[in-house]
Design an enzyme around this catalytic site. Sequence first.
Site, PDB file in Angstrom:
ATOM      1  N   TYR A 267       0.809  -1.213   0.000  1.00  0.00           N
ATOM      2  CA  TYR A 267       0.000   0.000   0.000  1.00  0.00           C
ATOM      3  C   TYR A 267       0.848   1.270   0.000  1.00  0.00           C
ATOM      4  O   TYR A 267       0.633   2.171   0.815  1.00  0.00           O
ATOM      5  CB  TYR A 267      -0.985  -0.019   1.188  1.00  0.00           C
ATOM      6  CG  TYR A 267      -2.040  -1.070   1.020  1.00  0.00           C
ATOM      7  CD1 TYR A 267      -3.150  -0.830   0.224  1.00  0.00           C
ATOM      8  CD2 TYR A 267      -1.906  -2.326   1.619  1.00  0.00           C
ATOM      9  CE1 TYR A 267      -4.117  -1.813   0.036  1.00  0.00           C
ATOM     10  CE2 TYR A 267      -2.866  -3.313   1.433  1.00  0.00           C
ATOM     11  CZ  TYR A 267      -3.967  -3.050   0.639  1.00  0.00           C
ATOM     12  OH  TYR A 267      -4.906  -4.020   0.450  1.00  0.00           O
TER      13      TYR A 267
ATOM     14  N   TYR B 154     -13.009  -7.026   6.447  1.00  0.00           N
ATOM     15  CA  TYR B 154     -11.821  -7.142   5.583  1.00  0.00           C
ATOM     16  C   TYR B 154     -11.436  -8.615   5.512  1.00  0.00           C
ATOM     17  O   TYR B 154     -11.349  -9.293   6.531  1.00  0.00           O
ATOM     18  CB  TYR B 154     -10.653  -6.327   6.136  1.00  0.00           C
ATOM     19  CG  TYR B 154      -9.376  -6.541   5.350  1.00  0.00           C
ATOM     20  CD1 TYR B 154      -9.176  -5.881   4.143  1.00  0.00           C
ATOM     21  CD2 TYR B 154      -8.407  -7.432   5.796  1.00  0.00           C
ATOM     22  CE1 TYR B 154      -8.029  -6.103   3.403  1.00  0.00           C
ATOM     23  CE2 TYR B 154      -7.257  -7.653   5.060  1.00  0.00           C
ATOM     24  CZ  TYR B 154      -7.067  -6.981   3.869  1.00  0.00           C
ATOM     25  OH  TYR B 154      -5.937  -7.209   3.122  1.00  0.00           O
TER      26      TYR B 154
ATOM     27  N   ASP C 122     -13.533 -16.302   9.151  1.00  0.00           N
ATOM     28  CA  ASP C 122     -12.184 -15.862   8.777  1.00  0.00           C
ATOM     29  C   ASP C 122     -11.431 -15.518  10.051  1.00  0.00           C
ATOM     30  O   ASP C 122     -11.562 -14.422  10.593  1.00  0.00           O
ATOM     31  CB  ASP C 122     -12.292 -14.652   7.837  1.00  0.00           C
ATOM     32  CG  ASP C 122     -10.941 -14.065   7.468  1.00  0.00           C
ATOM     33  OD1 ASP C 122      -9.914 -14.551   7.987  1.00  0.00           O
ATOM     34  OD2 ASP C 122     -10.907 -13.100   6.670  1.00  0.00           O
TER      35      ASP C 122
ATOM     36  N   LYS D 193      -1.590 -16.255   9.330  1.00  0.00           N
ATOM     37  CA  LYS D 193      -0.790 -15.327  10.128  1.00  0.00           C
ATOM     38  C   LYS D 193       0.045 -16.034  11.191  1.00  0.00           C
ATOM     39  O   LYS D 193       1.171 -16.400  10.959  1.00  0.00           O
ATOM     40  CB  LYS D 193      -1.671 -14.236  10.723  1.00  0.00           C
ATOM     41  CG  LYS D 193      -2.139 -13.201   9.694  1.00  0.00           C
ATOM     42  CD  LYS D 193      -2.713 -11.982  10.364  1.00  0.00           C
ATOM     43  CE  LYS D 193      -3.235 -10.949   9.374  1.00  0.00           C
ATOM     44  NZ  LYS D 193      -2.205 -10.329   8.546  1.00  0.00           N
TER      45      LYS D 193
END
Length: 432
Positions: free
Chosen positions: A18, A145, A246, A275
């Site tokens: 980003y 998200y 998620d 993660k």
Amino acid sequence: MFSQQDLDFDRQHIWHPYTSMVDPLPCYPVVAAHGTRLTLADGRQLVDGMSSWWAAIHGYNHPALNHALQQQLAQMSHVMFGGITHPAAVALCRRLVAMTPDPLECVFLADSGSVAVEVAMKMALQYWLGRGERRQQFLTLQRGYHGDTFAAMSVCDPHNAMHSLWRGYLPQHHFAAAPQCGFADAWDEDDIADFTQQIKLHHRELAAVILEPIVQGAGGMRFYSPRYLQRVRELCDEFDVLLIADEIATGFGRTGALFACEHAGIAPDILCVGKALTGGTLTLAATITTRDVAETISRSEAACFMHGPTFMGNPLACAVAVASLDLLQSGDWKTQVAAIEQQLQEELLPLREHSRVADARVLGAIGVIETHDAVEMANIQRFFVEQGVWIRPFGRLIYLMPPYVSRREDITRLTQAMAAALDYSQHFTNAR
């Protein structure tokens, strides 16, 4: 070890997450990481408050994780997973099946969190084909998200999230109003009203509901009521819709429970983890589903699940994941996370009184300061580095997700830096 020429090359040629290639944000060269400290090229050490985007829960250079990598490397670093299996993959999947909620028992090993979400969505679509139906829509939550790949982006908030510029190209799915009842708030049945209406209206076309349980992460670091999640599970059962959880960000203890779904006492039909799966050592994720979903997919027209990454089940990643899960199961992570939670409550929640703070909230080893104005990233990042800490805010959120092994003095140094950052107008855009 790292020259100015290296930094110049990085700035001119290397894209970071980003960032712009026209006006890139400053990058700080890290040459070593041990425990909870990152060492910069100039010798300064930073207390890590990010766990390398929430993954390095055991800290850096952990001897058990390093040993697992070395042992596996001596045998093989990689072998294709098509038609071949290996001990590290079997050991990892045994642990995942044992530690995740019943009735999850069939594991697909993926490359990253976004890919795990892609896999989960594809599983849901193919499941309904196996049942003779063509359901191609998903219901999810605003402010959510789920990743940066295209299917994952399509279930991120289309208006308030970072993927809004793709509107019109991405598939159009259904979005229910984000939960408003906080984690510890009294339950208000009106909070589930919009979701209830959406699933009643669209259930015949829904392949699945997909959501982040309890914590909406990159969409706002919002903590919502476990009762909301219970009601979602009940409605999915009532209307015969799959539920995808998620847990890329929340899995493996971050919220104070091993999986965030445990706060609500529910199990999804498909679970995504990533993660922290390898303790932040290598990229690896997994999508875990029920026997019914797996066998229905396998009885569909294709007679198999249609996905298979080249590096699926990488032995190095699987071996270090086994070691990371062993550390969790043999260690005292619950006590560590509870201690971090208590300290964050003591040191962050009083900042609600600061004029620049809209809210402060804590859950498990997650601490969040939400400001009225967005941060000015370059300035506030420079300030944090000068304070000897690594904190990476975004938007109006200055937050911590430190390694579980962080000492009390580490947490205090991080929270003091956050508090000090609030006092400087140059750290915020349109500062008041």
